[in-house]
Design a protein around this motif. Structure first.
Motif, PDB file in Angstrom:
ATOM      1  N   GLU A 105      42.140  37.021  45.657  1.00 27.19           N
ATOM      2  CA  GLU A 105      42.846  35.750  45.782  1.00 27.19           C
ATOM      3  C   GLU A 105      42.428  34.733  44.732  1.00 27.19           C
ATOM      4  O   GLU A 105      43.244  33.938  44.271  1.00 27.19           O
ATOM      5  CB  GLU A 105      42.615  35.176  47.187  1.00 27.19           C
ATOM      6  N   GLY A 106      41.148  34.718  44.362  1.00 29.13           N
ATOM      7  CA  GLY A 106      40.685  33.680  43.449  1.00 29.13           C
ATOM      8  C   GLY A 106      39.553  34.137  42.547  1.00 29.13           C
ATOM      9  O   GLY A 106      38.992  35.223  42.714  1.00 29.13           O
ATOM     10  N   ASP A 107      39.217  33.297  41.591  1.00 31.35           N
ATOM     11  CA  ASP A 107      38.090  33.583  40.692  1.00 31.35           C
ATOM     12  C   ASP A 107      36.809  33.111  41.372  1.00 31.35           C
ATOM     13  O   ASP A 107      36.286  32.023  41.098  1.00 31.35           O
ATOM     14  CB  ASP A 107      38.297  32.862  39.353  1.00 31.35           C
ATOM     15  N   VAL A 108      36.321  33.950  42.281  1.00 31.47           N
ATOM     16  CA  VAL A 108      35.197  33.565  43.135  1.00 31.47           C
ATOM     17  C   VAL A 108      34.139  34.656  43.167  1.00 31.47           C
ATOM     18  O   VAL A 108      34.373  35.796  42.745  1.00 31.47           O
ATOM     19  CB  VAL A 108      35.682  33.294  44.582  1.00 31.47           C
ATOM     20  N   ILE A 109      32.988  34.280  43.697  1.00 33.08           N
ATOM     21  CA  ILE A 109      31.951  35.246  44.044  1.00 33.08           C
ATOM     22  C   ILE A 109      32.178  35.584  45.511  1.00 33.08           C
ATOM     23  O   ILE A 109      31.992  34.738  46.381  1.00 33.08           O
ATOM     24  CB  ILE A 109      30.540  34.662  43.834  1.00 33.08           C
ATOM     25  N   GLY A 167      34.895  43.597  33.902  1.00 32.56           N
ATOM     26  CA  GLY A 167      34.896  42.810  32.673  1.00 32.56           C
ATOM     27  C   GLY A 167      35.292  41.361  32.861  1.00 32.56           C
ATOM     28  O   GLY A 167      35.278  40.575  31.902  1.00 32.56           O
ATOM     29  N   ASN A 168      35.642  40.983  34.088  1.00 33.09           N
ATOM     30  CA  ASN A 168      36.086  39.616  34.355  1.00 33.09           C
ATOM     31  C   ASN A 168      34.898  38.765  34.774  1.00 33.09           C
ATOM     32  O   ASN A 168      34.391  38.881  35.896  1.00 33.09           O
ATOM     33  CB  ASN A 168      37.154  39.615  35.457  1.00 33.09           C
ATOM     34  N   ALA A 169      34.454  37.903  33.882  1.00 32.26           N
ATOM     35  CA  ALA A 169      33.280  37.072  34.140  1.00 32.26           C
ATOM     36  C   ALA A 169      33.526  36.006  35.192  1.00 32.26           C
ATOM     37  O   ALA A 169      32.581  35.362  35.665  1.00 32.26           O
ATOM     38  CB  ALA A 169      32.806  36.423  32.841  1.00 32.26           C
ATOM     39  N   HIS A 170      34.784  35.809  35.575  1.00 31.25           N
ATOM     40  CA  HIS A 170      35.127  34.759  36.542  1.00 31.25           C
ATOM     41  C   HIS A 170      35.095  35.253  37.990  1.00 31.25           C
ATOM     42  O   HIS A 170      35.224  34.460  38.912  1.00 31.25           O
ATOM     43  CB  HIS A 170      36.518  34.204  36.239  1.00 31.25           C
ATOM     44  N   LYS A 171      34.938  36.571  38.161  1.00 31.25           N
ATOM     45  CA  LYS A 171      34.918  37.150  39.495  1.00 31.25           C
ATOM     46  C   LYS A 171      33.645  37.957  39.703  1.00 31.25           C
ATOM     47  O   LYS A 171      33.105  38.537  38.764  1.00 31.25           O
ATOM     48  CB  LYS A 171      36.110  38.099  39.707  1.00 31.25           C
ATOM     49  N   SER A 172      33.184  37.999  40.956  1.00 27.47           N
ATOM     50  CA  SER A 172      32.037  38.828  41.298  1.00 27.47           C
ATOM     51  C   SER A 172      32.181  39.304  42.731  1.00 27.47           C
ATOM     52  O   SER A 172      32.756  38.601  43.571  1.00 27.47           O
ATOM     53  CB  SER A 172      30.732  38.047  41.119  1.00 27.47           C
ATOM     54  N   PHE A 173      31.649  40.502  43.014  1.00 29.34           N
ATOM     55  CA  PHE A 173      31.797  41.110  44.330  1.00 29.34           C
ATOM     56  C   PHE A 173      30.465  41.705  44.743  1.00 29.34           C
ATOM     57  O   PHE A 173      29.809  42.396  43.956  1.00 29.34           O
ATOM     58  CB  PHE A 173      32.868  42.205  44.281  1.00 29.34           C
TER      59      PHE A 173
END
Length: 237
Positions: free
Chosen positions: A34-38, A63-69
């Motif tokens: 949904e969003g660029d979140v951790i 490769g997306n530095a704006h997201k983390s899981f």
């Protein structure tokens, strides 16, 4: 099956989001998408966490530095996070399973930042009452439901911890008859043809999202939605 409505629980870029009792990952994965979140999921079950990890693989963007899981095995009464860690906390269909659910709510308050949002969903009182009426095994199985919540009382309990309720809705009306049938035919549910047909219908609805059933459930949710979904904002200190 999505219970939290991100229209009422908007995710902002850079936020850290906790899904407490993430189970097999429906909301922790949705938050990531949904969003660029951790997006972090916590659960006691290692098996469920492995399932979540496997499901998430198809959606992760390394490769997306704006997201983390991330995923963690932890007890809801002793979360391994510092005070004021999260911008958002979700706890969907979990509190009814926890003996000391009030202790879990206190932990949620502790790890949520002032001004942060909290969403809790639990089984709605009267549809759940019918399940208990038809089958004792439904709530006596290991990991089953320990209590039937009254939404108004739960809302008040959460607000006494320093939260302000700002929205409420109901969800999954089409699932209520399915669970009533399972409880009525509890001992033969695996072979009951009506339950099998209804389950097939629910899977079709979930996957295809036809306009008719989505509209029907929207109409029926206030009447017989199986879950009540509550949204809160933690008051600033």
């Amino acid at each position: 099956m999505q219970t939290v409505n991100f229209k009422h629980f908007p995710l902002q870029a850079g936020e850290t989001v906790l899904d407490l009792g993430c189970g097999e990952g429906r909301h922790v994965i949705l938050a990531y998408l949904e969003g660029d979140v951790i997006s972090i999921g916590v659960d006691l079950s290692l098996e469920d966490l492995r399932t979540t990890r496997d499901k998430a693989q198809a959606f992760l963007q390394p490769g997306n530095a704006h997201k983390s899981f991330g995923l963690s095995a932890a007890n809801a009464l002793q979360l391994p996070f510092a005070d004021n860690t999260f911008d958002k906390v979700m706890c969907s269909e979990v509190l009814e399973h926890i003996p000391d659910y009030q202790g879990a709510l206190k932990e949620i308050e502790r790890v949520l930042k002032p001004g942060g949002l909290f969403c809790a969903s639990v089984p709605r009182h009267w549809p759940e009452k019918i399940c208990w009426l038809f089958s004792e095994a439904y709530h006596q199985v290991e990991g089953g439901h320990l209590r039937i919540f009254n939404a108004g009382e739960l809302k008040q309990q959460i607000e006494t911890l320093g939260f302000h309720a700002f929205h409420q809705h109901w969800a999954h009306a089409l699932h209520s008859p399915f669970w009533w049938l399972k409880c009525i035919f509890w001992k033969t549910q695996d072979s009951n043809w009506v339950i099998k047909k209804y389950h097939r219908f629910l899977v079709w609805d979930l996957m295809d999202k036809p306009v008719f059933t989505r509209t029907l459930e929207k109409i029926l949710n206030p009447i017989m939605g199986k879950s009540v979904v509550l949204y809160f904002r933690k008051e600033a200190n």
